[in-house]
Scaffold this motif. Structure first.
Motif, PDB file in Angstrom:
ATOM      1  N   ALA A 158       0.829  -1.205   0.000  1.00  0.00           N
ATOM      2  CA  ALA A 158       0.000   0.000   0.000  1.00  0.00           C
ATOM      3  C   ALA A 158       0.867   1.259   0.000  1.00  0.00           C
ATOM      4  O   ALA A 158       0.599   2.216  -0.738  1.00  0.00           O
ATOM      5  CB  ALA A 158      -0.936  -0.007   1.210  1.00  0.00           C
ATOM      6  N   PHE A 159       1.930   1.253   0.808  1.00  0.00           N
ATOM      7  CA  PHE A 159       2.822   2.414   0.870  1.00  0.00           C
ATOM      8  C   PHE A 159       3.544   2.592  -0.461  1.00  0.00           C
ATOM      9  O   PHE A 159       3.669   3.718  -0.962  1.00  0.00           O
ATOM     10  CB  PHE A 159       3.822   2.251   2.019  1.00  0.00           C
ATOM     11  N   ALA A 160       3.987   1.486  -1.055  1.00  0.00           N
ATOM     12  CA  ALA A 160       4.666   1.559  -2.360  1.00  0.00           C
ATOM     13  C   ALA A 160       3.721   2.098  -3.419  1.00  0.00           C
ATOM     14  O   ALA A 160       4.113   2.917  -4.263  1.00  0.00           O
ATOM     15  CB  ALA A 160       5.193   0.181  -2.755  1.00  0.00           C
ATOM     16  N   LYS A 161       2.482   1.664  -3.377  1.00  0.00           N
ATOM     17  CA  LYS A 161       1.489   2.158  -4.346  1.00  0.00           C
ATOM     18  C   LYS A 161       1.298   3.664  -4.193  1.00  0.00           C
ATOM     19  O   LYS A 161       1.230   4.397  -5.176  1.00  0.00           O
ATOM     20  CB  LYS A 161       0.168   1.418  -4.137  1.00  0.00           C
ATOM     21  N   GLY A 162       1.224   4.131  -2.937  1.00  0.00           N
ATOM     22  CA  GLY A 162       1.094   5.563  -2.688  1.00  0.00           C
ATOM     23  C   GLY A 162       2.299   6.344  -3.159  1.00  0.00           C
ATOM     24  O   GLY A 162       2.165   7.408  -3.780  1.00  0.00           O
ATOM     25  N   LEU A 163       3.495   5.825  -2.882  1.00  0.00           N
ATOM     26  CA  LEU A 163       4.718   6.502  -3.343  1.00  0.00           C
ATOM     27  C   LEU A 163       4.770   6.548  -4.868  1.00  0.00           C
ATOM     28  O   LEU A 163       5.153   7.567  -5.452  1.00  0.00           O
ATOM     29  CB  LEU A 163       5.963   5.790  -2.800  1.00  0.00           C
ATOM     30  N   HIS A 164       4.366   5.468  -5.509  1.00  0.00           N
ATOM     31  CA  HIS A 164       4.358   5.433  -6.969  1.00  0.00           C
ATOM     32  C   HIS A 164       3.382   6.470  -7.519  1.00  0.00           C
ATOM     33  O   HIS A 164       3.681   7.165  -8.497  1.00  0.00           O
ATOM     34  CB  HIS A 164       4.007   4.028  -7.479  1.00  0.00           C
ATOM     35  N   ALA A 165       2.224   6.587  -6.884  1.00  0.00           N
ATOM     36  CA  ALA A 165       1.244   7.591  -7.314  1.00  0.00           C
ATOM     37  C   ALA A 165       1.794   9.011  -7.171  1.00  0.00           C
ATOM     38  O   ALA A 165       1.425   9.905  -7.942  1.00  0.00           O
ATOM     39  CB  ALA A 165      -0.046   7.439  -6.508  1.00  0.00           C
ATOM     40  N   LEU A 166       2.699   9.204  -6.202  1.00  0.00           N
ATOM     41  CA  LEU A 166       3.318  10.518  -6.000  1.00  0.00           C
ATOM     42  C   LEU A 166       4.485  10.764  -6.952  1.00  0.00           C
ATOM     43  O   LEU A 166       5.021  11.865  -6.999  1.00  0.00           O
ATOM     44  CB  LEU A 166       3.797  10.660  -4.562  1.00  0.00           C
ATOM     45  N   GLY A 167       4.900   9.718  -7.686  1.00  0.00           N
ATOM     46  CA  GLY A 167       5.951   9.905  -8.674  1.00  0.00           C
ATOM     47  C   GLY A 167       7.251   9.194  -8.407  1.00  0.00           C
ATOM     48  O   GLY A 167       8.213   9.377  -9.155  1.00  0.00           O
ATOM     49  N   VAL A 168       7.357   8.409  -7.353  1.00  0.00           N
ATOM     50  CA  VAL A 168       8.602   7.686  -7.080  1.00  0.00           C
ATOM     51  C   VAL A 168       8.766   6.587  -8.126  1.00  0.00           C
ATOM     52  O   VAL A 168       7.860   5.786  -8.348  1.00  0.00           O
ATOM     53  CB  VAL A 168       8.621   7.072  -5.661  1.00  0.00           C
ATOM     54  N   ARG A 169       9.933   6.568  -8.764  1.00  0.00           N
ATOM     55  CA  ARG A 169      10.214   5.591  -9.807  1.00  0.00           C
ATOM     56  C   ARG A 169      11.544   4.901  -9.540  1.00  0.00           C
ATOM     57  O   ARG A 169      12.345   5.357  -8.719  1.00  0.00           O
ATOM     58  CB  ARG A 169      10.273   6.273 -11.191  1.00  0.00           C
ATOM     59  N   LYS A 170      11.775   3.824 -10.265  1.00  0.00           N
ATOM     60  CA  LYS A 170      13.011   3.063 -10.133  1.00  0.00           C
ATOM     61  C   LYS A 170      14.211   3.992 -10.298  1.00  0.00           C
ATOM     62  O   LYS A 170      14.254   4.811 -11.221  1.00  0.00           O
ATOM     63  CB  LYS A 170      13.056   1.960 -11.199  1.00  0.00           C
ATOM     64  N   GLY A 171      15.139   3.880  -9.369  1.00  0.00           N
ATOM     65  CA  GLY A 171      16.359   4.686  -9.418  1.00  0.00           C
ATOM     66  C   GLY A 171      16.266   6.009  -8.685  1.00  0.00           C
ATOM     67  O   GLY A 171      17.294   6.642  -8.434  1.00  0.00           O
ATOM     68  N   ASP A 172      15.055   6.464  -8.346  1.00  0.00           N
ATOM     69  CA  ASP A 172      14.921   7.712  -7.588  1.00  0.00           C
ATOM     70  C   ASP A 172      15.524   7.541  -6.203  1.00  0.00           C
ATOM     71  O   ASP A 172      15.469   6.458  -5.617  1.00  0.00           O
ATOM     72  CB  ASP A 172      13.446   8.103  -7.432  1.00  0.00           C
ATOM     73  N   HIS A 173      16.069   8.620  -5.665  1.00  0.00           N
ATOM     74  CA  HIS A 173      16.624   8.603  -4.314  1.00  0.00           C
ATOM     75  C   HIS A 173      15.564   9.149  -3.355  1.00  0.00           C
ATOM     76  O   HIS A 173      15.070  10.261  -3.549  1.00  0.00           O
ATOM     77  CB  HIS A 173      17.894   9.433  -4.240  1.00  0.00           C
ATOM     78  N   VAL A 174      15.242   8.348  -2.338  1.00  0.00           N
ATOM     79  CA  VAL A 174      14.195   8.695  -1.379  1.00  0.00           C
ATOM     80  C   VAL A 174      14.805   8.678   0.021  1.00  0.00           C
ATOM     81  O   VAL A 174      15.260   7.644   0.495  1.00  0.00           O
ATOM     82  CB  VAL A 174      13.020   7.690  -1.453  1.00  0.00           C
ATOM     83  N   ALA A 175      14.812   9.833   0.668  1.00  0.00           N
ATOM     84  CA  ALA A 175      15.367   9.944   2.011  1.00  0.00           C
ATOM     85  C   ALA A 175      14.287   9.628   3.043  1.00  0.00           C
ATOM     86  O   ALA A 175      13.115   9.950   2.847  1.00  0.00           O
ATOM     87  CB  ALA A 175      15.918  11.351   2.243  1.00  0.00           C
ATOM     88  N   ILE A 176      14.707   8.983   4.137  1.00  0.00           N
ATOM     89  CA  ILE A 176      13.793   8.686   5.232  1.00  0.00           C
ATOM     90  C   ILE A 176      14.363   9.307   6.505  1.00  0.00           C
ATOM     91  O   ILE A 176      15.501   9.042   6.884  1.00  0.00           O
ATOM     92  CB  ILE A 176      13.601   7.167   5.433  1.00  0.00           C
ATOM     93  N   LEU A 177      13.546  10.151   7.140  1.00  0.00           N
ATOM     94  CA  LEU A 177      13.935  10.823   8.379  1.00  0.00           C
ATOM     95  C   LEU A 177      12.847  10.587   9.419  1.00  0.00           C
ATOM     96  O   LEU A 177      11.805  11.238   9.405  1.00  0.00           O
ATOM     97  CB  LEU A 177      14.120  12.333   8.144  1.00  0.00           C
TER      98      LEU A 177
END
Length: 151
Positions: A48-67
């Protein structure tokens, strides 16, 4: 004689999450913040979280920071980023505004997943210090907030 445990056959993190959910669906996989996740529920939350991130535009190779501090949502976010083939950038929970600017800028992070705080660290206040974000961090496209703002 004790039977040898069956080793996972998955070669990727997303594959391992699926395999463990299929093998041990009802067993506990993650406990934190008063919530218990079975392998099956963890798999559902990650998807579900991956689906939401994908809907926001996260794609393969993108850098995503977690804080965020040590909480189940951190694990779920990390696994979701992996499931999309993106690159997870872990940010120190005690980061200063200057360090956060450096990490986000030099990691080429397009997205930041964050909670509002960790103990006495107010992450929204740190981000406010970096305003205007478009000028300070031109590659940062979106901030994803996890949790509820208490005020």
């Amino acid at each position: 004689m004790t039977a040898m445990p069956v080793m996972p056959s998955s070669r990727t993190i997303p594959g391992l999450v699926d395999e463990q959910a299929a093998r041990f669906g009802a067993r506990e996989a993650l406990v934190g913040g008063g919530t218990r996740y079975t392998y099956a529920r963890l798999r559902e939350e990650v998807r579900a979280f991956a689906k939401g991130l994908h809907a926001l535009g996260v794609r393969k190779g993108d850098h995503v920071a977690i804080l965020m501090g040590n909480r189940p949502e951190w694990v779920i976010a990390d696994l979701a980023v992996c499931a999309l083939g993106a690159v997870m950038v872990a940010v120190n929970t005690w980061v200063t505004a200057r360090e956060l600017c450096y990490v986000l800028g030099h990691s080429d992070a397009k997205f930041l997943i964050t909670s509002d705080h960790f103990l006495k660290c107010d992450y929204f206040a740190l981000l406010t210090e970096l305003e205007p974000l478009a000028a300070t961090l031109p590659r940062l496209e979106r901030i994803v907030h996890v949790g509820e703002r208490p005020y």
